[in-house]
Design a protein around this motif. Structure first.
Motif, PDB file in Angstrom:
ATOM      1  N   ILE A 176     -14.836  20.279 -11.272  1.00 28.71           N
ATOM      2  CA  ILE A 176     -14.423  18.954 -10.782  1.00 28.71           C
ATOM      3  C   ILE A 176     -13.160  19.080  -9.942  1.00 28.71           C
ATOM      4  CG2 ILE A 176     -13.712  16.621 -11.436  1.00 28.71           C
ATOM      5  CD1 ILE A 176     -15.233  17.051 -14.083  1.00 28.71           C
ATOM      6  N   GLN A 177     -13.193  18.473  -8.760  1.00 27.09           N
ATOM      7  CA  GLN A 177     -12.056  18.495  -7.839  1.00 27.09           C
ATOM      8  C   GLN A 177     -11.345  17.142  -7.827  1.00 27.09           C
ATOM      9  OE1 GLN A 177     -11.113  21.403  -6.263  1.00 27.09           O
ATOM     10  NE2 GLN A 177     -12.728  22.230  -7.596  1.00 27.09           N
ATOM     11  N   PRO A 178     -10.041  17.104  -7.512  1.00 27.69           N
ATOM     12  CA  PRO A 178      -9.308  15.835  -7.481  1.00 27.69           C
ATOM     13  C   PRO A 178      -9.927  14.785  -6.566  1.00 27.69           C
ATOM     14  CG  PRO A 178      -7.783  17.680  -7.405  1.00 27.69           C
ATOM     15  CD  PRO A 178      -9.149  18.264  -7.252  1.00 27.69           C
ATOM     16  N   ASP A 179     -10.584  15.220  -5.489  1.00 31.97           N
ATOM     17  CA  ASP A 179     -11.188  14.272  -4.547  1.00 31.97           C
ATOM     18  C   ASP A 179     -12.595  13.861  -4.933  1.00 31.97           C
ATOM     19  OD1 ASP A 179      -8.931  14.176  -2.958  1.00 31.97           O
ATOM     20  OD2 ASP A 179      -9.626  15.739  -1.589  1.00 31.97           O
ATOM     21  N   ASP A 180     -13.122  14.381  -6.035  1.00 26.73           N
ATOM     22  CA  ASP A 180     -14.445  13.963  -6.501  1.00 26.73           C
ATOM     23  C   ASP A 180     -14.383  12.537  -7.033  1.00 26.73           C
ATOM     24  OD1 ASP A 180     -15.586  16.372  -5.859  1.00 26.73           O
ATOM     25  OD2 ASP A 180     -15.593  17.164  -7.905  1.00 26.73           O
ATOM     26  N   LEU A 181     -15.488  11.833  -6.888  1.00 28.67           N
ATOM     27  CA  LEU A 181     -15.555  10.455  -7.364  1.00 28.67           C
ATOM     28  C   LEU A 181     -15.501  10.415  -8.884  1.00 28.67           C
ATOM     29  CD1 LEU A 181     -15.950   7.532  -6.273  1.00 28.67           C
ATOM     30  CD2 LEU A 181     -18.397   7.837  -6.719  1.00 28.67           C
ATOM     31  N   TYR A 182     -14.598   9.585  -9.410  1.00 27.39           N
ATOM     32  CA  TYR A 182     -14.486   9.400 -10.860  1.00 27.39           C
ATOM     33  C   TYR A 182     -15.286   8.182 -11.311  1.00 27.39           C
ATOM     34  CZ  TYR A 182     -12.473   8.028 -15.349  1.00 27.39           C
ATOM     35  OH  TYR A 182     -12.307   7.638 -16.656  1.00 27.39           O
ATOM     36  N   THR A 183     -15.148   7.083 -10.583  1.00 27.84           N
ATOM     37  CA  THR A 183     -15.865   5.857 -10.945  1.00 27.84           C
ATOM     38  C   THR A 183     -16.167   5.038  -9.706  1.00 27.84           C
ATOM     39  OG1 THR A 183     -15.823   3.920 -12.430  1.00 27.84           O
ATOM     40  CG2 THR A 183     -13.770   4.474 -11.316  1.00 27.84           C
ATOM     41  N   LEU A 184     -17.234   4.273  -9.779  1.00 27.06           N
ATOM     42  CA  LEU A 184     -17.627   3.367  -8.699  1.00 27.06           C
ATOM     43  C   LEU A 184     -17.673   1.971  -9.301  1.00 27.06           C
ATOM     44  CD1 LEU A 184     -18.647   2.941  -5.796  1.00 27.06           C
ATOM     45  CD2 LEU A 184     -20.949   3.516  -6.601  1.00 27.06           C
ATOM     46  N   ILE A 185     -16.631   1.176  -9.010  1.00 28.42           N
ATOM     47  CA  ILE A 185     -16.495  -0.155  -9.610  1.00 28.42           C
ATOM     48  C   ILE A 185     -16.886  -1.215  -8.586  1.00 28.42           C
ATOM     49  CG2 ILE A 185     -14.868  -1.812 -10.596  1.00 28.42           C
ATOM     50  CD1 ILE A 185     -13.259   0.503 -11.667  1.00 28.42           C
ATOM     51  N   TYR A 186     -17.812  -2.087  -8.952  1.00 33.19           N
ATOM     52  CA  TYR A 186     -18.258  -3.148  -8.052  1.00 33.19           C
ATOM     53  C   TYR A 186     -17.448  -4.423  -8.283  1.00 33.19           C
ATOM     54  CZ  TYR A 186     -22.153  -0.515  -6.185  1.00 33.19           C
ATOM     55  OH  TYR A 186     -22.917   0.424  -5.510  1.00 33.19           O
ATOM     56  N   THR A 187     -17.062  -5.043  -7.195  1.00 32.37           N
ATOM     57  CA  THR A 187     -16.323  -6.296  -7.277  1.00 32.37           C
ATOM     58  C   THR A 187     -17.227  -7.399  -7.813  1.00 32.37           C
ATOM     59  OG1 THR A 187     -16.894  -6.852  -4.988  1.00 32.37           O
ATOM     60  CG2 THR A 187     -14.843  -5.633  -5.347  1.00 32.37           C
ATOM     61  N   SER A 188     -16.631  -8.556  -8.094  1.00 31.57           N
ATOM     62  CA  SER A 188     -17.385  -9.648  -8.721  1.00 31.57           C
ATOM     63  C   SER A 188     -18.442 -10.245  -7.820  1.00 31.57           C
ATOM     64  CB  SER A 188     -16.415 -10.746  -9.168  1.00 31.57           C
ATOM     65  OG  SER A 188     -15.713 -11.254  -8.049  1.00 31.57           O
ATOM     66  N   GLY A 189     -18.314 -10.090  -6.511  1.00 30.25           N
ATOM     67  CA  GLY A 189     -19.312 -10.628  -5.599  1.00 30.25           C
ATOM     68  C   GLY A 189     -19.153 -12.101  -5.302  1.00 30.25           C
TER      69      GLY A 189
END
Length: 249
Positions: A176-189
């Protein structure tokens, strides 16, 4: 300096092994899981996820409210080098139809059979999914090619894999690299379709190291906001890094 969030979890388990990490309500009492036990379970679950075919840098959905199984599942996704896509159980059918395919998630944790039944109604949204992991209740075999697993059974399978010498999770952690994606959070819309906010391991480690909040190991933290909100998420990670116990209400 920690290279990635997986090593943050590992270091906390090493430093605070016997101290309470997360407490859940059982009747009128709170029962806590120690850091060492939580990390061991997360490693086992990560082992099982790799066994299901979840690849590094793939996405795994996590539709669950504040509870011990939430942090266990989130940590496991991280330990096997993937990124989680969190949402609460009150996610709307419209958001399910948008977020599941848009995020390209391959595995999805769901909290209960009610949410599972809603997913089953939308075949288009589930087209890209390979596995659904049910946190509560018993899992059946398949739904039109989609495999359903009980979290408890998957956790036990991972423990057996590790008892047999498998160490896939540790191999993933090293990569795992520091620039790898940790989380993908979606806004409320509320202003249109939800927007996916991409946060890397480096982003979250920066918050842990720089947010000016002083907390001690013996502090107790009450979790109130939904855990998929970034404010709650960041504070939860700060608590882990500092060895505090978070109470799920």
């Amino acid at each position: 300096m920690n290279q990635n969030m997986a090593y943050v979890f590992q270091e906390s388990a090493r430093r605070y092994a016997r101290q309470p990490a997360f407490a859940s309500r059982q009747g009128r009492e709170f029962v806590a899981v120690p850091y060492g036990e939580l990390f061991a379970d997360a490693l086992a679950l990560a082992e099982a996820l790799t066994g299901l075919g979840l690849l590094a840098r793939e996405h795994a959905g996590l539709f669950c409210d504040n509870r011990r199984e939430w942090i266990l599942s989130s940590m496991a996704v991280t330990l096997c080098g993937a990124a989680d896509v969190p949402r609460a159980t009150d996610v709307t059918d419209q958001d399910i139809a948008y977020i599941v395919p848009h995020s390209d998630m391959k595995i999805l944790f769901v909290e209960n059979p009610t949410l599972l039944s809603r997913l089953r109604r939308d075949r288009t949204a589930c087209a890209g999914l390979r596995h659904i992991i049910l946190i509560e209740g018993k899992a059946d075999e398949k739904t039109e090619g989609l495999q359903i697993h009980a979290l408890t059974a998957l956790l036990e399978a991972g423990r057996k894999m590790r008892a047999g010498g498998s160490r896939l999770a540790e191999e993933r952690m090293k990569a795992i690299q520091p620039d790898d994606l940790y989380t993908l959070i979606y806004t409320s819309g509320t202003t249109g379709a939800p927007k996916g906010v991409m946060l890397t391991h480096g982003n979250l480690i920066s918050q842990i190291e720089r947010v000016p909040i002083e907390i001690r190991e013996d502090d107790r933290i009450l979790s109130i906001l939904p855990v998929w909100h970034i404010f709650e998420r960041v504070f939860e990670l700060i608590a882990i890094a500092n060895g505090c116990c978070t109470y799920y209400s």
